[in-house]
Write an enzyme that holds these catalytic residues in place. Structure first.
Site, PDB file in Angstrom:
ATOM      1  CG  HIS A 178      -1.615   1.484   1.316  1.00 33.07           C
ATOM      2  ND1 HIS A 178      -1.422   2.163   2.504  1.00 33.07           N
ATOM      3  CD2 HIS A 178      -2.630   1.940   0.710  1.00 33.07           C
ATOM      4  CE1 HIS A 178      -2.308   3.228   2.374  1.00 33.07           C
ATOM      5  NE2 HIS A 178      -2.940   3.165   1.274  1.00 33.07           N
ATOM      6  CB  SER A 179       0.766   4.393   0.280  1.00 34.70           C
ATOM      7  OG  SER A 179       1.096   5.534   0.252  1.00 34.70           O
ATOM      8  CG  MET A 180       7.023   4.165   1.580  1.00 35.15           C
ATOM      9  SD  MET A 180       7.623   4.497   3.148  1.00 35.15           S
ATOM     10  CE  MET A 180       7.334   3.026   4.138  1.00 35.15           C
TER      11      MET A 180
END
Length: 312
Positions: free
Chosen positions: A117-119
Site C-alpha cells: 500500500h502506498s509507500m
C-alpha cells in the site's frame, strides 16, 4: 508456541484464535516485527504498509483473502513495533529493499508475492525490478510502484533532507517523546490522515502507541518526517518498471493518491506509469474510495485481490 527458523520467532498472540501470530526477525540494529496469517506452508505473500502506518493496515483486508496463503505483514523499521534505525541512518528506499531481503531470507522464501500500500507499493515495485526472480505477483494498493521526482527538484530535496537530519540530531536530546492522552493521539493521527475511519484509527493505534508515564506516545520514529534524500526521475522509474516480470495488479482509489499526485503536477508521471503497465498487459483498475480504502472498506478491493492471487 515458539519456533525458530534462521532467527525468526513466532510469538503467541492475543488473537491466536483467529490464526494470527506475531513475527520477530532479528536485524543488526534490533528487530523487525510483524503479523502472520495462514498455514505454515501456504503460498507466501509479503504485505508492506504505507508511510507512517504499520502492519495493522492489513487487518481488515487479509481475513477476506484466500485462506490457503501465508500472509506476512511487516512493521517496516521505524514503524509500529519494529526497532528504529540506528541514529545516523536515513529512511530511504534502498534500506527498505534490504529489509525485504532480510525478512525473505529469514523466512527462507525463494519466491513470493507482494501486496503493498502506498509507500509499501513503491518498495514492492523497486524490489520486483531489482530481484525479478524472487517475485511472482504484485498488488499495488493506491500506488504506482514508483514515486518519480522532477530532476530539477532533486538537488534541493537532497539538501533539505540533509539539513533536516542535522537539525533533528541537534534537537533530539532536548525534545524527548511527546506524551498524549489516547484521545489526543487519535485526534493527531486523524488530522494527518483525515480519510481514515474511526475504526481504522483504532486499528493503526494498536501498534502505533506505547504506554508511558502520564499517557501514551507514538512508537514511530519521527525521522520518518524528514525528506527522503534518495530520489528517482520518471525516466529512471520507467527503466526500473521494464525489469518487472511479475504479474501486476494496480488498484487506484478515485479519491486517493492519484488525485493528490495530480494536484502536485504529477499527472504526466502517473499517466506514463499507468500506460506502461497497460502496455505490458498488466491490470490497472480504479475503485471508489480514498487512499486507505483497503483498510476503511476492505470489501471493495478484496475480491479484486483474491481473484488476482488465485489466477497468477
Amino acid at each position: 508456541m515458539m519456533q525458530s527458523l534462521k532467527g525468526v520467532r513466532h510469538l503467541n498472540s492475543s488473537t491466536v484464535k483467529q490464526a494470527v501470530s506475531e513475527l520477530s526477525i532479528p536485524v543488526p540494529w534490533g528487530e523487525i516485527r510483524g503479523k502472520i496469517w495462514g498455514p505454515d506452508h501456504g503460498r507466501p505473500v509479503m504485505c508492506l504498509h504505507g508511510w507512517a502506518d504499520n502492519c495493522g493496515t492489513f487487518n481488515s483486508l487479509i481475513p477476506l483473502l484466500p485462506k490457503e496463503y501465508r500472509y506476512v505483514a511487516l512493521d517496516l523499521p521505524g514503524h509500529g513495533l519494529s526497532s528504529h534505525r540506528p541514529p545516523e541512518a536515513f529512511y530511504s528506499f534502498p534500506l527498505y529493499l534490504m529489509d525485504v531481503r532480510r525478512v525473505a531470507d529469514a523466512l527462507q522464501w525463494n519466491r513470493f508475492s507482494i501486496i503493498g500500500h502506498s509507500m509499501g507499493g513503491n518498495i514492492a515495485g523497486l524490489f520486483s525490478a531489482l530481484y525479478p526472480e524472487k517475485v511472482d505477483a504484485i498488488v499495488l494498493l493506491d500506488s504506482y510502484g514508483f514515486l518519480p521526482t522532477d530532476s530539477k527538484e532533486i538537488p534541493e530535496v537532497i539538501r533539505q533532507g540533509l539539513d533536516e537530519m542535522l537539525q533533528f540530531e541537534e534537537k533530539a536530546e532536548e525534545k524527548g517523546r511527546r506524551v498524549y492522552t489516547y484521545e489526543k493521539a487519535a485526534e493527531r493521527l486523524l488530522a494527518a490522515n483525515p480519510t481514515l475511519s474511526e475504526q481504522s484509527v483504532r486499528i493503526l493505534l494498536e501498534r502505533g502507541l506505547d504506554q508511558v508515564d502520564g499517557g501514551v506516545a507514538f512508537t514511530r520514529d519521527f525521522r520518518l518526517n524528514l525528506k527522503n534524500i534518495v530520489r528517482t526521475t520518471l525516466e529512471q522509474c520507467l527503466e526500473f518498471q521494464k525489469r518487472i516480470t511479475a504479474s501486476t495488479l494496480v488498484i487506484l482509489a478515485e479519491d486517493g493518491f492519484e488525485k493528490v499526485f495530480a494536484e502536485r503536477d504529477g499527472k504526466k508521471a502517473s499517466s506514463a506509469l499507468v500506460q506502461a503497465y497497460r502496455d505490458r498487459n498488466q491490470t490497472v483498475v480504479r475503485v471508489p474510495g480514498d487512499h486507505h480504502i483497503h483498510l476503511n472498506d476492505a470489501e471493495v478491493v478484496a475480491p479484486l485481490v483474491s481473484d488476482f492471487l488465485q489466477t497468477n
